[in-house]
Design a protein around this motif. Sequence first.
Motif, PDB file in Angstrom:
ATOM      1  N   ASN A 190      -7.900  -3.336   3.044  1.00  0.00           N
ATOM      2  CA  ASN A 190      -7.059  -2.316   2.731  1.00  0.00           C
ATOM      3  C   ASN A 190      -7.702  -1.639   1.296  1.00  0.00           C
ATOM      4  O   ASN A 190      -7.928  -2.181   0.396  1.00  0.00           O
ATOM      5  CB  ASN A 190      -5.704  -2.809   2.248  1.00  0.00           C
ATOM      6  N   PHE A 192      -6.043   1.763  -1.102  1.00  0.00           N
ATOM      7  CA  PHE A 192      -5.082   2.721  -1.402  1.00  0.00           C
ATOM      8  C   PHE A 192      -5.818   3.784  -2.354  1.00  0.00           C
ATOM      9  O   PHE A 192      -6.296   3.439  -3.248  1.00  0.00           O
ATOM     10  CB  PHE A 192      -3.833   2.334  -1.768  1.00  0.00           C
ATOM     11  N   TYR A 228      -5.164   6.220   2.642  1.00  0.00           N
ATOM     12  CA  TYR A 228      -5.110   4.963   2.936  1.00  0.00           C
ATOM     13  C   TYR A 228      -6.233   4.549   3.910  1.00  0.00           C
ATOM     14  O   TYR A 228      -6.288   5.087   4.864  1.00  0.00           O
ATOM     15  CB  TYR A 228      -3.786   4.330   3.588  1.00  0.00           C
TER      16      TYR A 228
END
Length: 279
Positions: A190, A192, A228
């Motif tokens: 991930n 961001f 994202y």
Amino acid sequence: MKTRFLICSLFLISFLGLKAQENFSASANFKTEPTDKINFGETNMSLSYAKKLGSKGKITNTLEYSNLKVNYELNPYNIYADQDNFNQVQNKFEYSSEMAEKTKWRLSIAPTANFQSKLDFSDVTVLGTLEISQQLSPKVNVTVGAGRTSIFGAPKFTPIVSFDYKMNEKTDFKIGFPNSKISYSNNVRNKFSLTNSFNGNFYHLDEKDTGNNAEKAVLSQMTSALEYERNVTGNWFLHFKAGYDFNKKYNLLDSNDHKIYDYNSGNGYVLGIGIKYKQ
């Protein structure tokens, strides 16, 4: 037909020459930017190859195609509403190398063809940048430079400056012009990002308006967005973007880049989705 073939060959020369390089990526993206009066939708596809040259140098070549659709349904009486489809083909070549132990430089050259539907040699423009980066500490890096870019719509020389600070293993902080970004990664899958960028583009018109001498359609804005990126599996990544365009401009220019018509499109939000393959 010969003209179209020759121009396409110009963009493909270095791309085909790099087909056996170390790294490869391919991506496709779509974004929509509705405003009070006009809706914009852009599709983008790119292929990129990269190779290290020894221990200090690196070359990257990216071939990119984008298509912009413009919907004037909310402004039906505009006499220029036939200008609803624009295309761009760009081949960007980058070379970077170390000047000293903590100093690097990077040069990019990007021939680009921006047109409606009829591609011609007169649609080709050469953009590019030159940047120098200095590492001040293990966590701090400063970059300065300049280039001929389209961030304000019509091509012009603009400065480049950024201050990069790696706060920790998960968080990076970058402030500068034309791009700023704060990134956070809670794990390897991930990422961001909170971004702010000045960006724009221009397109040569197929039909020149003899009464108003319109030769280019130009767009520019400042975009703030939350992004994202998700590594879904192996080499595949998904990318999502949601934000807002400030100070959005959509104008027609003459051959001397003087504004002759303003669409007054107004500001609006941005939504985007993309997929990328990297190896």
